[in-house]
Motif scaffolding. Structure first.
Motif, PDB file in Angstrom:
ATOM      1  N   LYS A  57       0.819  -1.227   0.000  1.00  0.00           N
ATOM      2  CA  LYS A  57       0.000   0.000   0.000  1.00  0.00           C
ATOM      3  C   LYS A  57       0.851   1.276   0.000  1.00  0.00           C
ATOM      4  O   LYS A  57       0.539   2.255   0.676  1.00  0.00           O
ATOM      5  CB  LYS A  57      -0.926   0.024   1.225  1.00  0.00           C
ATOM      6  CG  LYS A  57      -1.829  -1.181   1.367  1.00  0.00           C
ATOM      7  CD  LYS A  57      -2.890  -1.225   0.299  1.00  0.00           C
ATOM      8  CE  LYS A  57      -3.856  -2.390   0.523  1.00  0.00           C
ATOM      9  NZ  LYS A  57      -4.806  -2.531  -0.602  1.00  0.00           N
ATOM     10  N   SER A  58       1.946   1.268  -0.743  1.00  0.00           N
ATOM     11  CA  SER A  58       2.850   2.419  -0.726  1.00  0.00           C
ATOM     12  C   SER A  58       3.295   2.759  -2.146  1.00  0.00           C
ATOM     13  O   SER A  58       3.079   1.994  -3.088  1.00  0.00           O
ATOM     14  CB  SER A  58       4.061   2.137   0.168  1.00  0.00           C
ATOM     15  OG  SER A  58       4.732   0.978  -0.272  1.00  0.00           O
ATOM     16  N   GLU A  59       3.937   3.917  -2.259  1.00  0.00           N
ATOM     17  CA  GLU A  59       4.474   4.371  -3.537  1.00  0.00           C
ATOM     18  C   GLU A  59       5.947   4.697  -3.357  1.00  0.00           C
ATOM     19  O   GLU A  59       6.437   4.842  -2.244  1.00  0.00           O
ATOM     20  CB  GLU A  59       3.721   5.605  -4.022  1.00  0.00           C
ATOM     21  CG  GLU A  59       2.259   5.335  -4.308  1.00  0.00           C
ATOM     22  CD  GLU A  59       1.487   6.603  -4.618  1.00  0.00           C
ATOM     23  OE1 GLU A  59       0.751   6.609  -5.602  1.00  0.00           O
ATOM     24  OE2 GLU A  59       1.631   7.577  -3.856  1.00  0.00           O
ATOM     25  N   ASP A  62       7.078   7.361  -1.024  1.00  0.00           N
ATOM     26  CA  ASP A  62       6.932   7.135   0.416  1.00  0.00           C
ATOM     27  C   ASP A  62       8.122   6.393   1.018  1.00  0.00           C
ATOM     28  O   ASP A  62       8.268   6.340   2.241  1.00  0.00           O
ATOM     29  CB  ASP A  62       5.672   6.295   0.711  1.00  0.00           C
ATOM     30  CG  ASP A  62       4.429   6.889   0.078  1.00  0.00           C
ATOM     31  OD1 ASP A  62       4.357   8.121  -0.007  1.00  0.00           O
ATOM     32  OD2 ASP A  62       3.542   6.113  -0.325  1.00  0.00           O
ATOM     33  N   ILE A  63       8.939   5.770   0.170  1.00  0.00           N
ATOM     34  CA  ILE A  63       9.953   4.837   0.643  1.00  0.00           C
ATOM     35  C   ILE A  63      11.344   5.329   0.277  1.00  0.00           C
ATOM     36  O   ILE A  63      11.582   5.748  -0.860  1.00  0.00           O
ATOM     37  CB  ILE A  63       9.731   3.433   0.017  1.00  0.00           C
ATOM     38  CG1 ILE A  63       8.292   2.950   0.270  1.00  0.00           C
ATOM     39  CG2 ILE A  63      10.737   2.417   0.543  1.00  0.00           C
ATOM     40  CD1 ILE A  63       7.936   2.789   1.732  1.00  0.00           C
ATOM     41  N   HIS A  68      13.610  -0.754   0.768  1.00  0.00           N
ATOM     42  CA  HIS A  68      13.036  -1.875   0.024  1.00  0.00           C
ATOM     43  C   HIS A  68      14.151  -2.850  -0.366  1.00  0.00           C
ATOM     44  O   HIS A  68      15.331  -2.568  -0.180  1.00  0.00           O
ATOM     45  CB  HIS A  68      12.306  -1.373  -1.225  1.00  0.00           C
ATOM     46  CG  HIS A  68      13.193  -0.639  -2.187  1.00  0.00           C
ATOM     47  ND1 HIS A  68      14.107  -1.288  -2.997  1.00  0.00           N
ATOM     48  CD2 HIS A  68      13.327   0.683  -2.465  1.00  0.00           C
ATOM     49  CE1 HIS A  68      14.745  -0.395  -3.728  1.00  0.00           C
ATOM     50  NE2 HIS A  68      14.294   0.811  -3.417  1.00  0.00           N
ATOM     51  N   LYS A  87      -1.497  -1.123  -4.997  1.00  0.00           N
ATOM     52  CA  LYS A  87      -2.485  -0.058  -5.160  1.00  0.00           C
ATOM     53  C   LYS A  87      -3.268  -0.311  -6.437  1.00  0.00           C
ATOM     54  O   LYS A  87      -2.699  -0.742  -7.446  1.00  0.00           O
ATOM     55  CB  LYS A  87      -1.807   1.310  -5.211  1.00  0.00           C
ATOM     56  CG  LYS A  87      -1.352   1.823  -3.853  1.00  0.00           C
ATOM     57  CD  LYS A  87      -0.732   3.205  -3.975  1.00  0.00           C
ATOM     58  CE  LYS A  87      -0.478   3.818  -2.603  1.00  0.00           C
ATOM     59  NZ  LYS A  87      -1.697   4.345  -1.974  1.00  0.00           N
TER      60      LYS A  87
END
Length: 226
Positions: A57-59, A62-63, A68, A87
Motif C-alpha cells: 500500500k505504498s508508492e 513514500d519509501i 526496500h 495499489k
C-alpha cells in the motif's frame, strides 16, 4: 599522509561492503525460511513475500532508497521513476484507469535520455507474487491472464507524467511482467498450454506477446534466491 588516508578509506569501504553483503545474505535466508511450511503446517501468504521486497500500500515517493529490497528481483529496479505497491489502477498517480485491479508492483522506468519529443517512461514493469506452493490456478484465474489483463488496462487508458499531463504511451513501449511463484504442476501446465518457453535450467518460463510488446517471465522462488 595521503597513503594512510587512502588505506583508512579502503578499510571503511571494505567494512561497509561486508556489512552490506551480510545484510543481503540475511534477507535471502529470511525469504527462504518463508517458503517453507510454518509451525501450523501452512505456507506463507504472498503478502509476506511482497512485504519483504517492497512495503504494501505504498508508492516510491513514500519509501527511501534503502527501504526496500527490489534488488532481489533485479538491481536495476531501484532506479525507477514511479512505483505503486498493492495499489489499484484507480489509486496510482500515473494511470487514468478507474479499475480496482491491484498489481502487486507496478513500475514505470526512467528514460535513458529525454528529449522534447520523448515520453517520460522508457518501459513499464508488472510484478505479481504468488503464495508458495500454490497449485489451484484455473484456466480463467491464473497469473498469466492476470498480468495480460493489467497490460491491457494500461494500454487502453491514458498515462500521465509527473505534472499530471496525460499522453498515450508511445507505440511498442516495452512492458515486462514477472510472475514470482513456485513452479507447481498446475502452473507448469498453464505455462505450457500458453506456449511459454522453458528455461534451460527448468526453473522458469518466458514468452513474448508481440501484440502488446509484452515480455512475461515466470520465475521460481528457488531461482530467485539463487
Amino acid at each position: 599522509q595521503n597513503e594512510a588516508l587512502y588505506t583508512k578509506i579502503i578499510d571503511v569501504g571494505n567494512a561497509k561492503l561486508s556489512e552490506y553483503i551480510l545484510y543481503r545474505k540475511f534477507i535471502l535466508e529470511f525469504l527462504e525460511r518463508h517458503l517453507n511450511k510454518t509451525t501450523d503446517g501452512k505456507f506463507a501468504k504472498e503478502e509476506v513475500i511482497h512485504k519483504l521486497i517492497f512495503p504494501l500500500k505504498s508508492e516510491s515517493d513514500d519509501i527511501s532508497h534503502d527501504g526496500h529490497n527490489l534488488w532481489i528481483i533485479d538491481e536495476r529496479l531501484a532506479f525507477h521513476k514511479y512505483l505503486a505497491s498493492d495499489k489499484s489502477f484507480k489509486q496510482n498517480k500515473v494511470s487514468a484507469s478507474t479499475s480496482l485491479d491491484r498489481p502487486d508492483l507496478l513500475i514505470f522506468n526512467k528514460p535513458f535520455a529525454l528529449s522534447d519529443s520523448e515520453k517520460p517512461y522508457s518501459s513499464i514493469i508488472i510484478i505479481e507474487f504468488k503464495r508458495p506452493m500454490r497449485d489451484d490456478y484455473t484456466d480463467e484465474e491464473n497469473p498469466i491472464n492476470q498480468v495480460t489483463k493489467y497490460t491491457r488496462e494500461l494500454l487502453e487508458n491514458k498515462i500521465t507524467d509527473k505534472n499530471g499531463r496525460q499522453f498515450d504511451l508511445r507505440p511498442n513501449t516495452p512492458i515486462y511482467a514477472f510472475i514470482v511463484c513456485d513452479l507447481t504442476p498446475n502452473l507448469r501446465t498453464q505455462a505450457e498450454d500458453n506456449s511459454f518457453v522453458k528455461f534451460p535450467d527448468n526453473d522458469g518460463y518466458f514468452k513474448f506477446n508481440q501484440n502488446y510488446a509484452l515480455y512475461i517471465e515466470i520465475i521460481s522462488f528457488d531461482k530467485l534466491i539463487r
